[in-house]
Enzyme design. Sequence first.
Site, PDB file in Angstrom:
ATOM      1  N   TYR A 173     -10.737   7.468  -0.696  1.00 56.99           N
ATOM      2  CA  TYR A 173     -11.222   7.198   0.719  1.00 56.99           C
ATOM      3  C   TYR A 173     -12.095   8.538   1.309  1.00 56.99           C
ATOM      4  O   TYR A 173     -11.191   9.488   1.048  1.00 56.99           O
ATOM      5  CB  TYR A 173     -10.047   6.534   1.809  1.00 56.99           C
ATOM      6  CG  TYR A 173      -9.206   5.377   1.087  1.00 56.99           C
ATOM      7  CD1 TYR A 173      -9.989   4.280   0.532  1.00 56.99           C
ATOM      8  CD2 TYR A 173      -8.086   5.346   0.892  1.00 56.99           C
ATOM      9  CE1 TYR A 173      -9.218   3.202  -0.224  1.00 56.99           C
ATOM     10  CE2 TYR A 173      -7.265   4.386   0.502  1.00 56.99           C
ATOM     11  CZ  TYR A 173      -7.923   3.376  -0.196  1.00 56.99           C
ATOM     12  OH  TYR A 173      -7.179   2.207  -0.585  1.00 56.99           O
TER      13      TYR A 173
ATOM     14  N   ARG B  97      -7.986   3.936  -5.225  1.00 54.80           N
ATOM     15  CA  ARG B  97      -9.358   4.285  -4.579  1.00 54.80           C
ATOM     16  C   ARG B  97      -9.382   5.460  -3.790  1.00 54.80           C
ATOM     17  O   ARG B  97      -8.397   5.993  -3.283  1.00 54.80           O
ATOM     18  CB  ARG B  97      -9.656   3.112  -3.591  1.00 54.80           C
ATOM     19  CG  ARG B  97      -9.870   1.788  -4.196  1.00 54.80           C
ATOM     20  CD  ARG B  97     -10.433   0.797  -3.112  1.00 54.80           C
ATOM     21  NE  ARG B  97     -10.502  -0.761  -3.649  1.00 54.80           N
ATOM     22  CZ  ARG B  97      -9.677  -1.518  -3.350  1.00 54.80           C
ATOM     23  NH1 ARG B  97      -8.515  -1.366  -2.587  1.00 54.80           N
ATOM     24  NH2 ARG B  97      -9.579  -2.907  -3.620  1.00 54.80           N
TER      25      ARG B  97
ATOM     26  N   LYS C 131       0.791  -1.264   0.131  1.00 55.66           N
ATOM     27  CA  LYS C 131       0.147   0.062   0.162  1.00 55.66           C
ATOM     28  C   LYS C 131       0.959   1.223  -0.021  1.00 55.66           C
ATOM     29  O   LYS C 131       0.479   2.097   0.797  1.00 55.66           O
ATOM     30  CB  LYS C 131      -0.942   0.115   1.245  1.00 55.66           C
ATOM     31  CG  LYS C 131      -1.698  -1.290   1.272  1.00 55.66           C
ATOM     32  CD  LYS C 131      -2.428  -1.584   0.008  1.00 55.66           C
ATOM     33  CE  LYS C 131      -3.493  -0.744  -0.423  1.00 55.66           C
ATOM     34  NZ  LYS C 131      -4.084  -1.024  -1.882  1.00 55.66           N
TER      35      LYS C 131
END
Length: 814
Positions: free
Chosen positions: A767, A765, A544
């Site tokens: 968030y 993505r 990540k």
Amino acid sequence: MGLWKLVRGVRQLELHRLILVLIVFCLLSMAFLAYFVSNSPKIKEAPPMPFSDCGGRTVKAVDNSRTEPVVLVFVESIYSQLGQEIVAILESSRFRYHTEIAPSKGDMPTLMERDIARYALVIYENILKYVNLDAWNRDLLDKYCAEFGVGIIGFFKANENSLLSAQLKGFPLFLHSNLGLRDYHINPAAPLLYITKPNEVEQGPLPGDDWTVFQSNHSTYEPVLLALTKSSEALAHLGPHRALHATVVQDLGLHDGIQRVLFGNNISFWLHKLIFVDAIAYLTGKRLCLSLERHLLVDVDDIFVGKEGTRMKVTDVKALLSTQNKLQTLVPNFTFNLGFSGKFYHAGTEEEDEGDDMLLQHRHEFWWFPHMWSHMQPHLFHNVSVLAEQMRLNMQFAQEHGIPTDMGYAVAPHHSGVYPVHSQLYEAWKSVWGITVTSTEEYPHLRPARHRRGFIHRGIKVKHCHFTVKLDNLIQKNMKESVRFCQEIKIILIHLILIDTALLQLDQKYSNINPCHDKRHKDIWSKEKTCDRLPKFLVIGPQKTGTSALHSFLTLHPAITSNFPSPVTFEEIQFFNGPNYHDGIDWYMDFFPFPSNVSTDFMFEKSANYFDTEVVPKRAAALLPRAKILALLINPVDRAYSWYQHQRAHQDPVAINHTFHEVVTAGPSASKELLTLQNRSLKPGTYATHLEHWLVHYQARQLHIVDGTLLRSNPALVMDGIQQFLGVTPIFNYTQALVFDEGKGFWCQRLEGGRPKCLGKSKGRKYPEMAPETRAFLTEYYREHNLELLRLLNLLGQALPTWLREELQSTSWS
């Protein structure tokens, strides 16, 4: 008046006589006591030591949960001979240890960590460094040893400057040095004896004239090893010439509550090695000890193999049987294990053929194991069916001549195919012979030899052998000594090779070493295999941080090639960090193509969980010692949040049922599942800790820190820096190859017409914003870790990542 003078004179005479008698009595008592202490060892009650179920003499049980089973070794220098010998024995015995340069002044290393004692034993290469510690450190160490039941082992090695006689400072113990000794005795009453068995005297002179003996009248000292002086002109302070003098003493702790073992020389002499291991076992309450169970495997290779004139005759077979019988008197049930290649049966002279027949006549008196039928080297054959057919021919020969075929053990000629692993050999072994065990002499070919380990591959145990001996040397002095002075040996398997270490606990894994960096490995490696298929650099993560984007950018370069995708883990192989590692080098290399140009092609793999998996750096360095390492770092706070959101997207019930703040602030009483998610969120972000693990096995010039924040905002600049670090040519123009995608919010590959080709929907993505209180909590949590990273990067001369500079500017760190 005259009578009174007479009476007074008689009384004075009687008083003088009484004083004289008392003086004589005291002198005689002291002489008797000194002789008794030095020559009549007795078992004395020692303070209790921690309990273990390792066997041997019983020791009293005390709480050992407060100490770690680690040895603290104080050495004179990192190059000192005795210090290296001590470490070698600890490593060979699989004992955990930590070395420090012995301080005479200055700070003692940290002995405690969270109310737990870090060490169960202290060893001083030079006991004088302990004796002459400054008062503060001496008191600190002694209190630590007394409180936690930690013992001390010390060595005194005399030199030309040593005093011939001196008292050990602070102890009721005298040292007499630079002596020549002979006829070593073992005190059967010494409490520490465990492996060592005092059956006989070691006759003859001891090596060197620099021995030290110990003398004391205090009951705390129990002699362990004793010897006579060489010279008939004994020193007056040592007593009569035939008196025994202690060269190793055990301090039972009756003087100050600390148990010690002191050696009057180093551990070069073989018996000192045994006593040293016994001392470790005793002083740690058998928490660090060697099992008395030993497994011996003595293979006689190449039966029926050899040119005429070099093969076994009847007289040789008789000698083999005679030697076996002699060995059985020392080692019950000892049996030679004969390795055969049936193709060469009756291929010698008439006398040699008779020898073949005699071997078969006595076949039930030996154990048997198969070589290849024609004694071929398996690594030269790449077809499993060819290897299997060779084995079937040997099995048919064995069945026709009544040779047992159910031992489940085999050895490859010249140890070919065992390591480096030739998978075809293992498959054929299992399908034809049902092999479960094999052995190898020096493979993996690691130096020093104590670093070698047995391992298990494809369900076959590979036992590592330490040394080779010739048949006519098997009953020489060394073997007799090892049997005579060691406790009972249990035989399970009996290679013209002796395995002198316990083999019950084989590693389920082994170190995949690059065969091309060792000629001995390369000589027995398949010619169809090449190290050119191994990667030149690794992208190690952490997860990540943008590693998928970096992977996609790297593959755009015409000279850079990634591995083939895995059906399970996609673009990541995940070889070094999990069960895939046990599939070996062949499995790993199958993920890489043959390079078209070895010098200019750069192959790599990216597995983002390599970064914080502790075993990976060592494994990677063993196979890829010259590889370059790319680590991609972003703000650890953002990395932790991204991992949490990643788990929510994958329907992790813990992440779904808890807020991010609840996850990162959970206490030790939280559920196991919640703490696991917390650990995976937070642990990878302690960057400096993990980078230091990598720097143990790789040089700083092999490591490149990639700025994850800058990769997201200006990837072309970052990729130019990576190309320069790798030394890859030609220089690829990433400014033209990349385009920013407004919808995705990050950079993607530019196709013809300027269209973007981006990563999948799971990447990039968006968030919800992190709660301010959570960010504040994590910023403080990572504060010290980021400071460590700052110091490490400055030390390495690496540029600080953008996010780290921003942290410096927004807080009062510096």
